[in-house]
Design a protein around this motif. Structure first.
Motif, PDB file in Angstrom:
ATOM      1  N   GLU A  83       0.838  -1.190   0.000  1.00 20.47           N
ATOM      2  CA  GLU A  83       0.000   0.000   0.000  1.00 20.47           C
ATOM      3  C   GLU A  83       0.881   1.250   0.000  1.00 20.47           C
ATOM      4  N   PRO A  84       0.432   2.341  -0.644  1.00 22.28           N
ATOM      5  CA  PRO A  84       1.233   3.574  -0.638  1.00 22.28           C
ATOM      6  C   PRO A  84       1.578   3.981   0.791  1.00 22.28           C
ATOM      7  N   PRO A  85       2.865   4.185   1.078  1.00 21.45           N
ATOM      8  CA  PRO A  85       3.270   4.438   2.463  1.00 21.45           C
ATOM      9  C   PRO A  85       3.181   5.909   2.849  1.00 21.45           C
ATOM     10  N   VAL A  86       3.118   6.143   4.147  1.00 21.01           N
ATOM     11  CA  VAL A  86       3.307   7.489   4.692  1.00 21.01           C
ATOM     12  C   VAL A  86       4.810   7.673   4.858  1.00 21.01           C
ATOM     13  N   PRO A  87       5.408   8.679   4.206  1.00 18.76           N
ATOM     14  CA  PRO A  87       6.872   8.823   4.283  1.00 18.76           C
ATOM     15  C   PRO A  87       7.374   8.943   5.716  1.00 18.76           C
ATOM     16  N   ALA A  88       8.506   8.316   5.979  1.00 22.63           N
ATOM     17  CA  ALA A  88       9.141   8.429   7.292  1.00 22.63           C
ATOM     18  C   ALA A  88       9.548   9.879   7.552  1.00 22.63           C
ATOM     19  N   THR A  89       9.636  10.238   8.812  1.00 19.65           N
ATOM     20  CA  THR A  89      10.001  11.604   9.184  1.00 19.65           C
ATOM     21  C   THR A  89      11.081  11.581  10.261  1.00 19.65           C
ATOM     22  N   GLY A  90      11.658  12.749  10.512  1.00 20.43           N
ATOM     23  CA  GLY A  90      12.626  12.901  11.590  1.00 20.43           C
ATOM     24  C   GLY A  90      13.857  12.043  11.403  1.00 20.43           C
ATOM     25  N   GLU A  91      14.325  11.409  12.475  1.00 16.76           N
ATOM     26  CA  GLU A  91      15.538  10.610  12.440  1.00 16.76           C
ATOM     27  C   GLU A  91      15.373   9.357  11.577  1.00 16.76           C
ATOM     28  N   ALA A  92      14.135   8.942  11.309  1.00 16.11           N
ATOM     29  CA  ALA A  92      13.892   7.752  10.485  1.00 16.11           C
ATOM     30  C   ALA A  92      13.980   8.053   8.992  1.00 16.11           C
ATOM     31  N   ALA A  93      14.087   9.343   8.623  1.00 19.32           N
ATOM     32  CA  ALA A  93      14.155   9.727   7.208  1.00 19.32           C
ATOM     33  C   ALA A  93      15.618   9.901   6.789  1.00 19.32           C
ATOM     34  N   TYR A  94      15.999   9.236   5.717  1.00 15.83           N
ATOM     35  CA  TYR A  94      17.364   9.307   5.193  1.00 15.83           C
ATOM     36  C   TYR A  94      17.329   9.763   3.737  1.00 15.83           C
ATOM     37  N   ASP A  95      18.430  10.347   3.290  1.00 14.46           N
ATOM     38  CA  ASP A  95      18.521  10.774   1.899  1.00 14.46           C
ATOM     39  C   ASP A  95      18.707   9.585   0.956  1.00 14.46           C
ATOM     40  N   VAL A  96      19.492   8.610   1.400  1.00 14.36           N
ATOM     41  CA  VAL A  96      19.802   7.446   0.567  1.00 14.36           C
ATOM     42  C   VAL A  96      19.526   6.184   1.362  1.00 14.36           C
ATOM     43  N   VAL A  97      18.796   5.250   0.732  1.00 24.75           N
ATOM     44  CA  VAL A  97      18.556   3.931   1.320  1.00 24.75           C
ATOM     45  C   VAL A  97      19.297   2.917   0.455  1.00 24.75           C
ATOM     46  N   LEU A  98      20.282   2.262   1.054  1.00 20.29           N
ATOM     47  CA  LEU A  98      21.081   1.242   0.370  1.00 20.29           C
ATOM     48  C   LEU A  98      20.683  -0.110   0.948  1.00 20.29           C
ATOM     49  N   SER A  99      20.113  -0.987   0.102  1.00 20.63           N
ATOM     50  CA  SER A  99      19.572  -2.250   0.623  1.00 20.63           C
ATOM     51  C   SER A  99      19.899  -3.408  -0.310  1.00 20.63           C
ATOM     52  N   VAL A 100      19.929  -4.617   0.289  1.00 21.50           N
ATOM     53  CA  VAL A 100      20.235  -5.824  -0.503  1.00 21.50           C
ATOM     54  C   VAL A 100      19.351  -6.995  -0.089  1.00 21.50           C
ATOM     55  N   GLY A 101      18.087  -6.719   0.252  1.00 20.02           N
ATOM     56  CA  GLY A 101      17.189  -7.799   0.626  1.00 20.02           C
ATOM     57  C   GLY A 101      17.704  -8.544   1.841  1.00 20.02           C
ATOM     58  N   GLY A 102      17.702  -9.882   1.761  1.00 25.32           N
ATOM     59  CA  GLY A 102      18.169 -10.692   2.874  1.00 25.32           C
ATOM     60  C   GLY A 102      19.654 -10.607   3.118  1.00 25.32           C
ATOM     61  N   GLY A 103      20.399 -10.156   2.102  1.00 27.08           N
ATOM     62  CA  GLY A 103      21.821  -9.926   2.282  1.00 27.08           C
ATOM     63  C   GLY A 103      22.732 -11.059   1.896  1.00 27.08           C
ATOM     64  N   ALA A 104      22.169 -12.224   1.534  1.00 25.48           N
ATOM     65  CA  ALA A 104      23.017 -13.385   1.249  1.00 25.48           C
ATOM     66  C   ALA A 104      23.960 -13.132   0.076  1.00 25.48           C
ATOM     67  N   PHE A 105      23.524 -12.330  -0.892  1.00 28.81           N
ATOM     68  CA  PHE A 105      24.347 -12.076  -2.075  1.00 28.81           C
ATOM     69  C   PHE A 105      24.564 -10.582  -2.290  1.00 28.81           C
ATOM     70  N   GLY A 106      24.623  -9.814  -1.189  1.00 28.10           N
ATOM     71  CA  GLY A 106      24.652  -8.371  -1.342  1.00 28.10           C
ATOM     72  C   GLY A 106      25.900  -7.662  -0.877  1.00 28.10           C
ATOM     73  N   HIS A 107      26.838  -8.376  -0.267  1.00 22.56           N
ATOM     74  CA  HIS A 107      27.977  -7.700   0.346  1.00 22.56           C
ATOM     75  C   HIS A 107      28.808  -6.927  -0.681  1.00 22.56           C
ATOM     76  N   ARG A 108      28.989  -7.512  -1.847  1.00 22.34           N
ATOM     77  CA  ARG A 108      29.779  -6.842  -2.883  1.00 22.34           C
ATOM     78  C   ARG A 108      29.160  -5.510  -3.275  1.00 22.34           C
TER      79      ARG A 108
END
Length: 386
Positions: free
Chosen positions: A200-225
């Motif tokens: 569902e369309p989210p309500v944007p995070a605010t305050g300390e929970a809001a970041y300029d860049v979100v870097l993510s790799v899902g579960g992380g098993a193949f994301g370290h590189r």
């Protein structure tokens, strides 16, 4: 009489398709359909399926060293007795719940290892009297390409024999299943496109929970590189001084975390997992991620700029195909999987920030609701909604 759906889900490695199925289950409950979720993998704490009962089979997963070998939750090889117990429990659930519709997530396009229990379930559904259960396949829009053509032929044969409908969870304007399944034309009469199953369309995070860049790799098993390359790219890009949050994934080891933290510098926060990723993305200037189905669905609904770097292990093709299409259609900037370098990612960051945010208004992200309406109509023996 209230219609009833039996929804079979089995995760072997990743869990993205489990969350896609859970969105459909919640939407089905909203349509007034009774749902029984059969769960064959290692349980996921906190999985939201509204009030639908979950029937847990003895868990199996793909082998950590040999993918085609099934293991139990402790890593022990699954023997015939274990398989027989699962099959018998599954058939017992089918008999007790008496569903109008049986839904198999991924099968027959995937989950080939589970034929020992799914083929008996298909037989039970189609031979039940006085009224057979309708059998529906649930599959994502882009498939992993088979190295063995005879496997694709087998899929067509199974669909011809057992399946009444195949719900393809994608927008045909973005990609049709024929792109990655060569026999799509032979099953065209059974294909129904639902749109992307997005949150569902989210309500944007605010305050300390809001970041300029979100870097993510899902579960992380193949994301370290990717995490390493992106953190090095940070220093080279126009977002060097921005606030970044790095989601390492639950599979990241302490040694990997330490390696990443050594590169971080100021304004970088690390988290293993956050439950409100779409809200974080909605507040962000940029997402950097792999190109899995659920990740891109989160990006679509959040509306942020995005860079996608597809997973490539010499076998994987799905994410490479999705990333190329997203780049071609202006939905994200793709970094070539053979050029996962700090320099390439930094250049992509600069490109993304120099241009306008992508217009994703034309892509259908209402797949959960539409899939639920289709399944409700099938269960009630009504015409399918357009």
């Amino acid at each position: 009489m209230t219609p009833r759906v039996l929804f079979y889900v089995q995760h072997l490695v990743g869990v993205g398709h489990v969350f896609r199925a859970s969105r459909i289950v919640r939407a089905l409950r909203g349509e007034g359909v009774e749902v029984d979720l059969v769960f064959g993998g290692v349980p996921i704490p906190g999985l939201d399926v509204a009030d639908a009962p979950v029937h847990y089979l003895p868990p199996v997963r793909a082998g950590l060293e040999v993918f085609n070998r099934l293991e139990d939750a402790d890593g022990n090889p699954v023997d015939d007795a274990y398989k027989d117990r699962r099959r018998d429990l599954l058939l017992d659930i089918f008999e007790k719940t008496r569903p109008d519709v049986v839904v198999t997530e991924a099968f027959p396009f995937g989950r080939r290892q589970m034929r020992f229990e799914l083929l008996p379930l298909m037989e039970a559904a189609k031979t039940r009297r006085p009224r057979p259960a309708t059998v529906v396949g649930s599959v994502r829009d882009i498939l992993q390409e088979n190295a063995k053509p005879e496997r694709d032929r087998e899929v067509v044969d199974l669909i011809d024999r057992y399946f009444d409908h195949i719900l393809v969870h994608g927008d045909p304007g973005f990609v049709r299943i024929e792109k990655t399944f060569p026999h799509g034309g032979e099953i065209a009469d059974k294909l129904r496109y639902t749109g992307i199953v997005a949150p569902e369309p989210p309500v944007p995070a605010t305050g300390e929970a809001a970041y300029d860049v979100v870097l993510s790799v899902g579960g992380g098993a193949f994301g370290h590189r990717l995490l390493l390359a992106a953190l090095k790219a940070r220093r080279l890009s126009v977002l060097a001084d921005a606030r970044w949050v790095v989601l390492t994934g639950l599979a990241a080891t302490p040694a990997q975390r330490a390696e990443l933290e050594a590169l971080a510098g100021e304004n970088v926060t690390f988290e293993r997992f956050i439950p409100d990723l779409p809200a974080r993305l909605a507040a962000a200037k940029l997402s950097i991620s792999r190109a899995g189905y659920n990740t891109t669905a989160d990006i679509y609904t959040a509306g942020c700029r995005a860079i996608v770097v597809p997973l490539s292990d010499g076998i994987e093709t799905e994410q490479i195909t999705r990333a190329a299409l997203m780049n071609e259609k202006g939905l994200a900037i793709a970094v070539d999987h053979e050029n996962e370098t700090p320099e390439a990612i930094a250049a992509a960051i600069d490109r993304a920030m120099a241009g306008p945010a992508p217009d994703r208004s034309m892509i259908d992200i209402g797949g959960a609701g539409k899939a639920a309406r289709m399944l409700a109509a099938i269960a009630r023996d009504e015409d399918l909604p357009v």
